[in-house]
Every structure is written in C-alpha cells, then in structure tokens.
Design a protein around this motif. Sequence first.
Motif, PDB file in Angstrom:
ATOM      1  N   ILE A  27       0.832  -1.199   0.000  1.00  0.00           N
ATOM      2  CA  ILE A  27       0.000   0.000   0.000  1.00  0.00           C
ATOM      3  C   ILE A  27       0.870   1.255   0.000  1.00  0.00           C
ATOM      4  N   GLU A  28       1.930   1.253   0.787  1.00  0.00           N
ATOM      5  CA  GLU A  28       2.855   2.388   0.778  1.00  0.00           C
ATOM      6  C   GLU A  28       3.516   2.540  -0.587  1.00  0.00           C
ATOM      7  N   GLY A  29       3.867   1.402  -1.191  1.00  0.00           N
ATOM      8  CA  GLY A  29       4.516   1.438  -2.493  1.00  0.00           C
ATOM      9  C   GLY A  29       3.623   1.972  -3.599  1.00  0.00           C
ATOM     10  N   LEU A  30       2.330   1.657  -3.517  1.00  0.00           N
ATOM     11  CA  LEU A  30       1.379   2.117  -4.533  1.00  0.00           C
ATOM     12  C   LEU A  30       0.986   3.584  -4.338  1.00  0.00           C
ATOM     13  N   THR A  31       1.208   4.136  -3.137  1.00  0.00           N
ATOM     14  CA  THR A  31       0.771   5.503  -2.790  1.00  0.00           C
ATOM     15  C   THR A  31      -0.669   5.741  -3.259  1.00  0.00           C
ATOM     16  N   VAL A  32      -1.577   4.920  -2.754  1.00  0.00           N
ATOM     17  CA  VAL A  32      -2.976   4.957  -3.185  1.00  0.00           C
ATOM     18  C   VAL A  32      -3.568   6.345  -2.912  1.00  0.00           C
ATOM     19  N   ARG A  33      -4.214   6.922  -3.916  1.00  0.00           N
ATOM     20  CA  ARG A  33      -4.761   8.274  -3.786  1.00  0.00           C
ATOM     21  C   ARG A  33      -6.278   8.252  -3.970  1.00  0.00           C
ATOM     22  N   PRO A  34      -7.000   9.196  -3.390  1.00  0.00           N
ATOM     23  CA  PRO A  34      -8.458   9.256  -3.542  1.00  0.00           C
ATOM     24  C   PRO A  34      -8.869   9.354  -5.007  1.00  0.00           C
ATOM     25  N   GLY A  35      -9.870   8.565  -5.378  1.00  0.00           N
ATOM     26  CA  GLY A  35     -10.374   8.587  -6.741  1.00  0.00           C
ATOM     27  C   GLY A  35      -9.492   7.895  -7.755  1.00  0.00           C
ATOM     28  N   GLY A  36      -8.413   7.269  -7.301  1.00  0.00           N
ATOM     29  CA  GLY A  36      -7.501   6.600  -8.225  1.00  0.00           C
ATOM     30  C   GLY A  36      -8.068   5.294  -8.755  1.00  0.00           C
ATOM     31  N   HIS A  37      -7.500   4.818  -9.850  1.00  0.00           N
ATOM     32  CA  HIS A  37      -7.908   3.557 -10.481  1.00  0.00           C
ATOM     33  C   HIS A  37      -6.723   2.604 -10.418  1.00  0.00           C
ATOM     34  N   TYR A  38      -6.947   1.433  -9.831  1.00  0.00           N
ATOM     35  CA  TYR A  38      -5.862   0.486  -9.596  1.00  0.00           C
ATOM     36  C   TYR A  38      -6.200  -0.875 -10.201  1.00  0.00           C
ATOM     37  N   LEU A  39      -5.156  -1.607 -10.542  1.00  0.00           N
ATOM     38  CA  LEU A  39      -5.301  -2.950 -11.101  1.00  0.00           C
ATOM     39  C   LEU A  39      -4.651  -3.957 -10.176  1.00  0.00           C
ATOM     40  N   ASP A  40      -5.444  -4.920  -9.686  1.00  0.00           N
ATOM     41  CA  ASP A  40      -4.888  -6.077  -8.993  1.00  0.00           C
ATOM     42  C   ASP A  40      -4.877  -7.203 -10.017  1.00  0.00           C
ATOM     43  N   ALA A  41      -3.699  -7.503 -10.538  1.00  0.00           N
ATOM     44  CA  ALA A  41      -3.578  -8.436 -11.658  1.00  0.00           C
ATOM     45  C   ALA A  41      -3.665  -9.897 -11.228  1.00  0.00           C
ATOM     46  N   THR A  42      -3.646 -10.142  -9.908  1.00  0.00           N
ATOM     47  CA  THR A  42      -3.737 -11.499  -9.355  1.00  0.00           C
ATOM     48  C   THR A  42      -4.581 -11.418  -8.094  1.00  0.00           C
ATOM     49  N   VAL A  43      -5.883 -11.250  -8.237  1.00  0.00           N
ATOM     50  CA  VAL A  43      -6.708 -10.858  -7.097  1.00  0.00           C
ATOM     51  C   VAL A  43      -6.787 -11.933  -6.015  1.00  0.00           C
ATOM     52  N   GLY A  44      -6.673 -13.219  -6.386  1.00  0.00           N
ATOM     53  CA  GLY A  44      -6.772 -14.271  -5.374  1.00  0.00           C
ATOM     54  C   GLY A  44      -8.070 -14.151  -4.604  1.00  0.00           C
ATOM     55  N   GLY A  45      -7.993 -14.247  -3.282  1.00  0.00           N
ATOM     56  CA  GLY A  45      -9.190 -14.098  -2.464  1.00  0.00           C
ATOM     57  C   GLY A  45      -9.567 -12.655  -2.198  1.00  0.00           C
ATOM     58  N   GLY A  46      -8.762 -11.706  -2.678  1.00  0.00           N
ATOM     59  CA  GLY A  46      -9.097 -10.294  -2.552  1.00  0.00           C
ATOM     60  C   GLY A  46      -8.438  -9.567  -1.397  1.00  0.00           C
ATOM     61  N   GLY A  47      -7.454 -10.187  -0.750  1.00  0.00           N
ATOM     62  CA  GLY A  47      -6.820  -9.564   0.413  1.00  0.00           C
ATOM     63  C   GLY A  47      -6.146  -8.243   0.101  1.00  0.00           C
ATOM     64  N   HIS A  48      -5.303  -8.207  -0.926  1.00  0.00           N
ATOM     65  CA  HIS A  48      -4.649  -6.956  -1.299  1.00  0.00           C
ATOM     66  C   HIS A  48      -5.657  -5.964  -1.857  1.00  0.00           C
ATOM     67  N   SER A  49      -6.624  -6.454  -2.636  1.00  0.00           N
ATOM     68  CA  SER A  49      -7.630  -5.557  -3.217  1.00  0.00           C
ATOM     69  C   SER A  49      -8.389  -4.796  -2.142  1.00  0.00           C
ATOM     70  N   ARG A  50      -8.759  -5.493  -1.086  1.00  0.00           N
ATOM     71  CA  ARG A  50      -9.479  -4.832   0.019  1.00  0.00           C
ATOM     72  C   ARG A  50      -8.630  -3.711   0.612  1.00  0.00           C
ATOM     73  N   LEU A  51      -7.358  -3.960   0.807  1.00  0.00           N
ATOM     74  CA  LEU A  51      -6.476  -2.939   1.375  1.00  0.00           C
ATOM     75  C   LEU A  51      -6.364  -1.728   0.458  1.00  0.00           C
ATOM     76  N   ILE A  52      -6.317  -1.966  -0.841  1.00  0.00           N
ATOM     77  CA  ILE A  52      -6.258  -0.855  -1.806  1.00  0.00           C
ATOM     78  C   ILE A  52      -7.543  -0.034  -1.741  1.00  0.00           C
ATOM     79  N   LEU A  53      -8.680  -0.714  -1.700  1.00  0.00           N
ATOM     80  CA  LEU A  53      -9.977  -0.032  -1.669  1.00  0.00           C
ATOM     81  C   LEU A  53     -10.179   0.758  -0.378  1.00  0.00           C
ATOM     82  N   GLU A  54      -9.583   0.272   0.708  1.00  0.00           N
ATOM     83  CA  GLU A  54      -9.724   0.945   2.001  1.00  0.00           C
ATOM     84  C   GLU A  54      -8.706   2.068   2.214  1.00  0.00           C
ATOM     85  N   ALA A  55      -7.703   2.142   1.356  1.00  0.00           N
ATOM     86  CA  ALA A  55      -6.588   3.062   1.591  1.00  0.00           C
ATOM     87  C   ALA A  55      -6.934   4.516   1.292  1.00  0.00           C
ATOM     88  N   ALA A  56      -7.952   4.746   0.466  1.00  0.00           N
ATOM     89  CA  ALA A  56      -8.348   6.115   0.120  1.00  0.00           C
ATOM     90  C   ALA A  56      -9.795   6.113  -0.347  1.00  0.00           C
TER      91      ALA A  56
END
Length: 299
Positions: A27-56
């Motif tokens: 999450i720090e590496g992606l520097t997730v910003r409000p209104g941004g559009h992100y790609l989880d290319a290997t979503v798996g069960g969605g663990g990283h995706s949830r963190l991205i969605l919650e980050a901003a």
Amino acid sequence: MTPDSQTPLDLETVTFSHIPVLSREVIEGLTVRPGGHYLDATVGGGGHSRLILEAAADVQLTALDQDEDALAAAQKNLAEYGDRIQFILSNFAAYKFTPNTFDGILADLGVSSYHLDQPERGFSFRHTASLDMRMDKRQPLTAADVINEWDEAELADIFFKYGEERLSRRIARRIVEKRPLHTTTELADAIATCVPPKYRYGRIHPATRVFQALRIVVNDELKSLETFLEQAPKALVPGGRITIISFHSLEDRLVKHGLRNSPLLQVLTKKPITASEEEIANNPRSRSAKLRIAQRKQE
C-alpha cells in the motif's frame, strides 16, 4: 459485478482465503490516492484488493485472476464495494492493457495457500490427488500430460531449468521407468526413492523442486510474466506505480530485469523489500516474498 467470462461461478462452494503478504509495504509502495484507479492483476481471495480499496476514498479497482475459484471468492469477499470493482477472468498476460489507465498495478505471483490446501487441484503432494496443477481449468495441458508423455531429456531439462533441481537427470530417469504415474503421491514417492538418503531426508522434500517446475510449465508462468512486464507499464499514468511480489529466484530475476529494462519505468527499490520477522511468524508464506516497485516516468 459479473466477471467478463462465460464460465459460471458457484460462490457457495468456494473456500478461497488470502492472507495478503507485505500488505503495508504494498500500500505504501502504490501511494494509493483518492479517486484513483488500480489494477490487482492477481486478485486471489481479494486480500490486497481490500487494502487498496480501504486506503483512500472513491478508489476504483480492476481485479483479474485466471482461476475462476479465486475470482468467485473475490466477488464474494468484496461484494460490499459494489460497482467500484470490475472483475475479469483472465491471465494477466492475456489482458488487454489500455494505455494511461491505472494509477497503480499490483501482481502477487506464485501459487496461493488455497491451491496448496485443495488436494483436488494437484499442486501439493501432502494429499493424494490427480496430477493437475492448472491455475486456469479451461486449459488442456495438465501435469499428468507432462509427466507421462514428455521424453526423459525434456523432463530433466524442465526440472533443472524451472526447479533448479541438481538431480534432474536421475529423477527424470526414474519417472520414465515408473510411468504411468497418476497421482501426486505416486510421483513424490518415485522421486524420493531415487535420491540419496541425505537428500531424501533433507530440509525440504525431494519432490518440492520438481513440483515447482511442473507448475511453472503447466501454467507457462515465466513466459506469462515476461509478457506482463512488457505490457503493464504502458497502462500506468505518468507517476503511476507498479508493485510485484515474487516467491522464487526465477520470478524475482525476471521482475528485477523487466522493471529495470523498461524504458517507461524508474525503479524505486534497489533491493527487494522482504517481510519482517513479525510477519513471517504470523504468515510463514511471507518468508520467501520479495517486493519490487517501479514508477512510470513523467512524460
């Protein structure tokens, strides 16, 4: 929230879970910003995706996976985010990257705990199962096809190249002698009985590297990764970041050189980021994880 695929997904039968590795660092590496559009290319069960969605606030996410079980689980686990997520059933190498689309891209490579824990998928020799190993169950090639139909020299070559197995010729010879082999445990036993005792009772099971090699070959993992590394940077907006987690040296080497050699990217991690001792204690899978980060150059 329907995947772009004709394959029906049975949400009730899915038991896919995903403990995200290096979550804070990603999450720090992606520097997730409000209104941004992100790609989880290997979503798996969605663990990283949830963190991205919650980050901003108001983050939009495109979630890919080639495994229909994973995508079904992610749909279920992330249902609360509604139309902020688009789910797509696809290998990340086959995805059509649109230029200047994403503020950040994540790929978490390798096999998930789910695959290892589901005997019928054939990724592990801890349980007796068919030699399958397909991430995408729509594809024809299985591990059984490779083991029982490829010749001895081809088997030795893939065990050495993709498993870094120094006893590759000896193991290939024994497999050819013992075939047909139909199950994971038959294959593991055949390997164990042809190696020296000190190798047989070493730190890792003597079949481990062979199973890694088979999984890489069946799923064409390294070629897919090369294609992804060539195509994905184009889809970043200027200043957008790509974060990639690898789990073995073959993957990490490709990621290191792919990011460094891209004319579009500036590498931000001179050395890969690894898990803390605390994370390793809580999630042993993180022990071998390596995270590399790069940023799209300003035009």
